[in-house]
Design a protein around this motif. Structure first.
Motif, PDB file in Angstrom:
ATOM      1  N   SER A 217      -1.009  13.282  -0.741  1.00 29.15           N
ATOM      2  CA  SER A 217      -1.026  11.946  -1.412  1.00 29.15           C
ATOM      3  C   SER A 217      -0.810  10.816  -0.533  1.00 29.15           C
ATOM      4  CB  SER A 217      -0.315  11.814  -2.826  1.00 29.15           C
ATOM      5  OG  SER A 217       0.900  11.838  -2.435  1.00 29.15           O
ATOM      6  N   VAL A 218      -1.689   9.800  -0.688  1.00 31.15           N
ATOM      7  CA  VAL A 218      -1.370   8.520   0.410  1.00 31.15           C
ATOM      8  C   VAL A 218      -1.232   7.301  -0.429  1.00 31.15           C
ATOM      9  CG1 VAL A 218      -2.811   7.086   2.128  1.00 31.15           C
ATOM     10  CG2 VAL A 218      -3.076   9.482   2.028  1.00 31.15           C
ATOM     11  N   GLY A 219      -0.473   6.460  -0.123  1.00 29.82           N
ATOM     12  CA  GLY A 219       0.167   5.299  -0.915  1.00 29.82           C
ATOM     13  C   GLY A 219       0.376   4.198   0.264  1.00 29.82           C
ATOM     14  N   ALA A 220       1.276   3.145  -0.301  1.00 29.74           N
ATOM     15  CA  ALA A 220       1.586   2.177   0.736  1.00 29.74           C
ATOM     16  C   ALA A 220       2.846   1.464  -0.227  1.00 29.74           C
ATOM     17  CB  ALA A 220       0.532   0.925   0.826  1.00 29.74           C
ATOM     18  N   ARG A 221       3.668   0.820   0.889  1.00 31.79           N
ATOM     19  CA  ARG A 221       4.847   0.182   0.286  1.00 31.79           C
ATOM     20  C   ARG A 221       5.318  -0.580   1.568  1.00 31.79           C
ATOM     21  NH1 ARG A 221       9.630   2.113   2.148  1.00 31.79           N
ATOM     22  NH2 ARG A 221       9.861   4.072   2.778  1.00 31.79           N
ATOM     23  N   ALA A 222       6.438  -1.632   1.270  1.00 29.18           N
ATOM     24  CA  ALA A 222       6.886  -2.464   2.184  1.00 29.18           C
ATOM     25  C   ALA A 222       7.995  -1.825   2.861  1.00 29.18           C
ATOM     26  CB  ALA A 222       7.488  -3.635   1.524  1.00 29.18           C
ATOM     27  N   ALA A 223       8.147  -2.182   4.197  1.00 35.06           N
ATOM     28  CA  ALA A 223       9.170  -1.461   5.079  1.00 35.06           C
ATOM     29  C   ALA A 223      10.377  -1.988   4.941  1.00 35.06           C
ATOM     30  CB  ALA A 223       8.925  -2.044   6.554  1.00 35.06           C
ATOM     31  N   THR A 224      11.483  -1.280   4.922  1.00 33.08           N
ATOM     32  CA  THR A 224      12.870  -1.647   4.729  1.00 33.08           C
ATOM     33  C   THR A 224      13.406  -2.112   6.122  1.00 33.08           C
ATOM     34  OG1 THR A 224      13.739   0.771   5.411  1.00 33.08           O
ATOM     35  CG2 THR A 224      13.263   0.217   2.959  1.00 33.08           C
ATOM     36  N   ALA A 225      14.338  -2.739   6.141  1.00 37.02           N
ATOM     37  CA  ALA A 225      14.997  -3.084   7.447  1.00 37.02           C
ATOM     38  C   ALA A 225      15.060  -2.005   8.622  1.00 37.02           C
ATOM     39  CB  ALA A 225      16.287  -3.862   7.293  1.00 37.02           C
TER      40      ALA A 225
END
Length: 276
Positions: A217-225
């Protein structure tokens, strides 16, 4: 990015010809390169035609990393196009991570992104086949109890021992992916030295395992520090996520991966067919 090398001696930008326009001969234009063309009668916007052809030139190595393209005014004059058209084309490729704007320098080519087909292959193998000079830094290599999600993915009892790996994969010296893998114990010895010189799938195959299929499965999200620091991105930058469970030819789960990829440097390619 600090890795971009400037070449002030020559700009290897292919000359683009448009109907009724003869571009001026310039010492900065690559006369030995095949010319590109834009069709003003085409329904495809001029900026998109320009962006596609420049992208192809980057991907096939005609425009090499570090090539200086100059500023928008110079490009517009040289190509016989309007400045907004050139600006939009350049921004398209900046957004894809193929070009970078540098104040006082102009626009430069950076490394092309990683494109992976929907096949059961490893990132290491794909980079190696494409001449990407892959390297790996092992961050974690330990045995730990399987949590519920890991146990379910691997089909082992919760709390049983599994190998856990964290690795940072680079291509041409640039971070591309942060890889986290769980493997059942007893399949192979994931030696750190070997993991830093080859891919995990190669190690599994060398242990006489036949990799047969995977659920992904492929998705997306924002990078943590912390993730941004590892991947040379800014905090909150978009990252592609991928979770994969790989099975051998007996149907046994042999690997569970949970990976993060730089969205500007990585993409998946799919071929879609119409059902009859």
């Amino acid at each position: 990015m600090s890795r971009i090398c400037q070449d002030n001696r020559t700009s290897r930008l292919p000359v683009i010809s448009a109907p009724g326009y003869a571009p001026p001969v310039s010492k900065q234009s690559g006369s030995s390169l095949p010319p590109l063309s834009v069709d003003r009668g085409s329904p495809v916007p001029l900026y998109h035609q320009l962006a596609q052809q420049l992208e192809s030139a980057v991907e096939d190595g005609t425009l090499t990393p570090g090539t200086l393209l100059g500023n928008e005014i110079d490009l517009a004059t040289r190509l016989g196009l309007s400045r907004p058209t050139v600006r939009q084309a350049i921004q398209t490729l900046v957004d894809k991570g193929l070009l970078v704007r540098r104040r006082g320098v102009g626009t430069q080519v950076v490394r092309s992104g990683v494109r992976r087909p929907p096949e059961l292959s490893s990132l290491y193998d794909d980079l190696d086949a494409a001449g990407g000079s892959p390297t790996t830094r092992v961050l974690v290599n330990r045995v730990e109890p399987a949590t519920g999600p890991v146990a379910e993915a691997l089909g082992v009892p919760e709390g049983s021992e599994v190998h856990y790996l964290e690795r940072l994969r680079t291509a041409h010296g640039e971070p591309v992916a942060y890889l986290r893998n769980h493997l059942p114990t007893g399949l192979l010895d994931p030696d750190t030295a070997r993991l830093e010189t080859t891919g995990l799938y190669r190690m599994l195959r060398s242990a006489a395992l036949t990799l047969h299929s995977a659920r992904q499965s492929v998705g997306a999200r924002a990078a943590t520090a912390a993730e941004a620091a590892l991947l040379d991105e800014r905090e909150g930058a978009p990252l592609l996520t991928m979770e994969r469970v790989t099975y051998d030819d007996t149907g046994r789960a042999v690997e569970y991966g949970s990976h993060l990829y730089r969205a500007a440097r990585y993409s998946f390619e799919f071929r879609l067919m119409v059902r009859p």
